[in-house]
Design an enzyme around this catalytic site. Structure first.
Site, PDB file in Angstrom:
ATOM      1  N   HIS A 312       0.848  -1.181   0.000  1.00 57.50           N
ATOM      2  CA  HIS A 312       0.000   0.000   0.000  1.00 57.50           C
ATOM      3  C   HIS A 312       0.885   1.232   0.000  1.00 57.50           C
ATOM      4  O   HIS A 312       1.942   1.220   0.644  1.00 57.50           O
ATOM      5  CB  HIS A 312      -0.900   0.005   1.253  1.00 57.50           C
ATOM      6  CG  HIS A 312      -2.067   0.909   1.128  1.00 57.50           C
ATOM      7  ND1 HIS A 312      -1.979   2.259   1.390  1.00 57.50           N
ATOM      8  CD2 HIS A 312      -3.337   0.671   0.738  1.00 57.50           C
ATOM      9  CE1 HIS A 312      -3.164   2.801   1.178  1.00 57.50           C
ATOM     10  NE2 HIS A 312      -3.999   1.865   0.776  1.00 57.50           N
ATOM     11  N   ASP A 369      -7.985  -5.271   0.380  1.00 59.60           N
ATOM     12  CA  ASP A 369      -8.513  -6.109  -0.690  1.00 59.60           C
ATOM     13  C   ASP A 369      -8.172  -7.581  -0.545  1.00 59.60           C
ATOM     14  O   ASP A 369      -8.753  -8.419  -1.231  1.00 59.60           O
ATOM     15  CB  ASP A 369      -7.966  -5.630  -2.041  1.00 59.60           C
ATOM     16  CG  ASP A 369      -8.622  -4.342  -2.460  1.00 59.60           C
ATOM     17  OD1 ASP A 369      -9.815  -4.196  -2.167  1.00 59.60           O
ATOM     18  OD2 ASP A 369      -7.943  -3.501  -3.053  1.00 59.60           O
TER      19      ASP A 369
HETATM   20  N1  ACO Z   1       3.900  -7.745  -4.704  1.00 57.52           N
HETATM   21  C1  ACO Z   1       5.244  -7.807  -4.893  1.00 57.52           C
HETATM   22  N2  ACO Z   1       6.074  -6.754  -4.796  1.00 57.52           N
HETATM   23  C2  ACO Z   1       5.514  -5.569  -4.499  1.00 57.52           C
HETATM   24  C3  ACO Z   1       4.147  -5.417  -4.277  1.00 57.52           C
HETATM   25  C4  ACO Z   1       3.328  -6.559  -4.394  1.00 57.52           C
HETATM   26  N3  ACO Z   1       2.012  -6.481  -4.207  1.00 57.52           N
HETATM   27  N4  ACO Z   1       3.877  -4.128  -3.995  1.00 57.52           N
HETATM   28  C5  ACO Z   1       5.046  -3.501  -4.030  1.00 57.52           C
HETATM   29  N5  ACO Z   1       6.058  -4.360  -4.331  1.00 57.52           N
HETATM   30  C6  ACO Z   1       7.484  -4.067  -4.426  1.00 57.52           C
HETATM   31  C7  ACO Z   1       7.784  -3.273  -5.683  1.00 57.52           C
HETATM   32  O1  ACO Z   1       8.101  -4.134  -6.777  1.00 57.52           O
HETATM   33  C8  ACO Z   1       8.979  -2.483  -5.218  1.00 57.52           C
HETATM   34  O2  ACO Z   1      10.089  -3.339  -5.201  1.00 57.52           O
HETATM   35  P1  ACO Z   1      11.580  -2.788  -5.534  1.00 57.52           P
HETATM   36  O3  ACO Z   1      11.931  -1.909  -4.364  1.00 57.52           O
HETATM   37  O4  ACO Z   1      12.396  -4.031  -5.647  1.00 57.52           O
HETATM   38  O5  ACO Z   1      11.468  -2.036  -6.828  1.00 57.52           O
HETATM   39  C9  ACO Z   1       8.645  -2.130  -3.775  1.00 57.52           C
HETATM   40  O6  ACO Z   1       7.795  -3.200  -3.331  1.00 57.52           O
HETATM   41  C10 ACO Z   1       7.952  -0.806  -3.597  1.00 57.52           C
HETATM   42  O7  ACO Z   1       6.764  -0.818  -4.362  1.00 57.52           O
HETATM   43  P2  ACO Z   1       6.125   0.415  -5.118  1.00 57.52           P
HETATM   44  O8  ACO Z   1       5.454  -0.082  -6.359  1.00 57.52           O
HETATM   45  O9  ACO Z   1       7.139   1.500  -5.270  1.00 57.52           O
HETATM   46  O10 ACO Z   1       5.053   0.896  -4.057  1.00 57.52           O
HETATM   47  P3  ACO Z   1       3.883   1.914  -4.372  1.00 57.52           P
HETATM   48  O11 ACO Z   1       3.608   2.619  -3.100  1.00 57.52           O
HETATM   49  O12 ACO Z   1       4.172   2.742  -5.567  1.00 57.52           O
HETATM   50  O13 ACO Z   1       2.666   0.945  -4.775  1.00 57.52           O
HETATM   51  C11 ACO Z   1       0.747  -0.417  -4.659  1.00 57.52           C
HETATM   52  C12 ACO Z   1       1.634   0.621  -3.933  1.00 57.52           C
HETATM   53  C13 ACO Z   1       0.337   0.115  -6.051  1.00 57.52           C
HETATM   54  C14 ACO Z   1      -0.508  -0.654  -3.862  1.00 57.52           C
HETATM   55  C15 ACO Z   1       1.567  -1.737  -4.812  1.00 57.52           C
HETATM   56  O14 ACO Z   1       1.954  -2.209  -3.547  1.00 57.52           O
HETATM   57  C16 ACO Z   1       0.787  -2.797  -5.586  1.00 57.52           C
HETATM   58  O15 ACO Z   1       0.813  -2.791  -6.810  1.00 57.52           O
HETATM   59  N6  ACO Z   1       0.117  -3.733  -4.844  1.00 57.52           N
HETATM   60  C17 ACO Z   1      -0.670  -4.761  -5.506  1.00 57.52           C
HETATM   61  C18 ACO Z   1      -1.999  -4.178  -5.974  1.00 57.52           C
HETATM   62  C19 ACO Z   1      -2.940  -3.932  -4.823  1.00 57.52           C
HETATM   63  O16 ACO Z   1      -3.149  -4.777  -3.955  1.00 57.52           O
HETATM   64  N7  ACO Z   1      -3.574  -2.744  -4.855  1.00 57.52           N
HETATM   65  C20 ACO Z   1      -4.553  -2.359  -3.854  1.00 57.52           C
HETATM   66  C21 ACO Z   1      -4.079  -1.178  -3.084  1.00 57.52           C
HETATM   67  S1  ACO Z   1      -5.176  -0.806  -1.788  1.00 57.52           S
HETATM   68  C22 ACO Z   1      -6.462  -0.025  -2.539  1.00 57.52           C
HETATM   69  O17 ACO Z   1      -6.368   0.610  -3.563  1.00 57.52           O
HETATM   70  C23 ACO Z   1      -7.704  -0.134  -1.835  1.00 57.52           C
END
Ligand code: ACO
Length: 434
Positions: A312, A369
């Site tokens: 998140h 979620d």
């Molecule tokens: N699975 C695996 N790796 C992940 C995940 C995940 N769900 N989420 C983040 N990471 C990793 C990224 O690859 C990144 O790794 P790195 O440092 O090696 O490059 C690191 O964690 C940081 O992630 P970011 O993408 O920079 O985090 P950001 O804050 O931009 O994204 C987000 C947040 C979009 C929610 C992301 O965690 C994601 O895509 N999660 C899966 C989708 C999801 O569940 N969305 C629902 C969000 S809650 C809502 O909207 C109600």
């Protein structure tokens, strides 16, 4: 993340020859900020912040989140207390009007909504001519925009009585619209709301009953829906809410603004994640329940694989909503007599992730979620309806945020800047010479 500054002095920035004081904007809880509103005028320089990772677009007194501690409060009230003691419409009143209602205030609010749940026949026809295969979020966005055509007297964003009417109409029609979208896709006849039946019970009956059937919906189903809607009711300046505010900042009417929020919420990284979680869990089940191989694919980022329902932007700790949903998943499934292999797989995935360095180091925990889809599935919703249910829950938050933005004297039309990185200047080349 470093600790917030313990000072009430303005920040001071030296940029080339210019020295600028950046006034502090104080928070009542959580980190305060510094205002860069005058930076461009004083220095000719803008700030760059893709994804608004470090930008507060407004001040707000609606929702407080402490992502590091896993805290969520609406108008100061902890989400745990609201989920346990309140109802969705009471929470909607709280978010929109700022205070918990007295009993007469709540009764009047509920009664007014109850009176408006009915959708005109022409409106039903419009929903009925969409292809059955339409994605429910496309239908929902279109339906909310269509409300502007049916209720023009409630469109003026600067008229408080019109805004109040639009607020009531949106809250009242939403359950009817969402139930119609569900039935339309399934090819079932659309049902009418019944006065006095209760908001959530009405929605559940319109969604699940056969025409003419007298149904006795289990309390567990109605209560679970109420709780899930409360948990989704607001989440400060997320992607869809920021969209609602941005569209509204152009003084677009409430329906257009909310419809834009629905469009933002449809994305798989935002509201679409609950649907993606179940697809992911089903994929793991169908591949012989090989959770470890799946987790390796995620960690190796093979084909962009992500653990949906994890991570998140704000919570770097357990999402407090996920904790409530996880607790109620067991209760709801037991009360409805449902067993679900996907719930077992979800628990297994979570158990591995919480121990694994990849997830621990990146502070990736289950978000709201991760378990909601399992409950929705147990209640009888297909996964394509999960995001519309999220939108249903988020509606009061969008309305409250839009109204706060409109009432804020500092609101300006949202218009970010850019850093241009294209060709500086070049002369036109005739097509024959290219
Ligand atoms: N699975 C695996 N790796 C992940 C995940 C995940 N769900 N989420 C983040 N990471 C990793 C990224 O690859 C990144 O790794 P790195 O440092 O090696 O490059 C690191 O964690 C940081 O992630 P970011 O993408 O920079 O985090 P950001 O804050 O931009 O994204 C987000 C947040 C979009 C929610 C992301 O965690 C994601 O895509 N999660 C899966 C989708 C999801 O569940 N969305 C629902 C969000 S809650 C809502 O909207 C109600």
């Amino acid at each position: 993340m470093s600790a917030p500054l313990e000072t009430n002095q303005p920040a001071h920035l030296s940029l080339g020859n210019a020295d600028v004081d950046l006034p502090r904007v104080e928070a009542t809880a959580g980190g305060s900020g510094v205002s860069i509103a005058n930076l461009l005028a004083k220095t000719g320089t803008v700030t760059v912040d893709p994804g608004f990772m470090n930008t507060a677009a407004c001040t707000s007194d609606i929702t407080f989140i402490d992502g590091a501690k896993g805290i969520l409060r609406y108008r100061g009230y902890p989400i745990e207390q609201l989920a346990e003691h309140s109802s969705f419409l009471e929470v909607a009143y709280l978010l929109i009007h700022g205070e918990l209602p007295t009993l007469p205030e709540l009764e009047q609010f509920v009664e007014r909504i109850d009176r408006h749940m009915y959708l005109p026949e022409d409106f039903r026809e419009i929903l009925s001519i969409q292809p059955r295969s339409s994605h429910p979020m496309a239908m929902l966005g279109a339906a909310i925009q269509t409300m502007a055509c049916f209720y023009p007297e409630s469109m003026d964003p600067l008229n408080p009585a019109a805004v109040e009417l639009a607020t009531v109409l949106l809250l009242a029609k939403m359950p009817t619209i969402v139930s119609y979208i569900h039935r339309r896709a399934a090819g079932h006849a659309l049902l009418y709301p019944m006065r006095g039946e209760g908001y959530i019970r009405n929605f559940a009956r319109m969604t699940f009953a056969d025409p003419g059937e007298v149904v006795d919906l289990p309390d567990a189903l109605v209560d679970a829906l109420d709780t899930l809607l409360i948990l989704h009711a607001d989440h400060e300046q997320n992607c869809s809410t920021s969209t609602v505010r941005l569209v509204g900042s152009a003084q677009a009417n409430l329906y257009s603004s909310i419809s834009a929020g629905v469009a933002a919420l449809s994305g798989p990284l935002h509201g679409g994640a609950n649907e993606a979680v179940l697809e992911m869990l089903a994929l793991i089940r169908d591949s012989g329940r090989d959770v470890k191989t799946f987790m390796t694919r995620v960690k190796d980022k093979q084909d962009g694989a992500k653990l949906m329902g994890f991570g998140h932007r704000v919570y770097k700790n357990y999402d407090p909503r996920a904790a409530i949903v996880k607790r109620s998943a067991d209760k709801v499934l037991a009360a409805l007599g449902v067993t679900d292999e996907l719930l077992d797989i979800a628990r297994e995935v979570e158990g591995i992730a919480l121990q694994d360095d990849y997830f621990v180091q990146r502070k990736l925990y289950p978000n709201v979620d991760f378990y909601t889809g399992i409950i929705y599935r147990a209640l009888g919703f297909p996964s394509s309806m999960f995001t519309p249910l999220f939108a249903f829950g988020r509606l009061p938050g969008w309305i409250a945020q839009w109204r706060e933005m409109m009432a804020d004297p500092t609101t300006k039309i949202g218009r970010p800047r850019q850093i241009y990185v294209g060709h500086a200047l070049r002369d036109f080349v005739p097509i024959t010479d290219r």
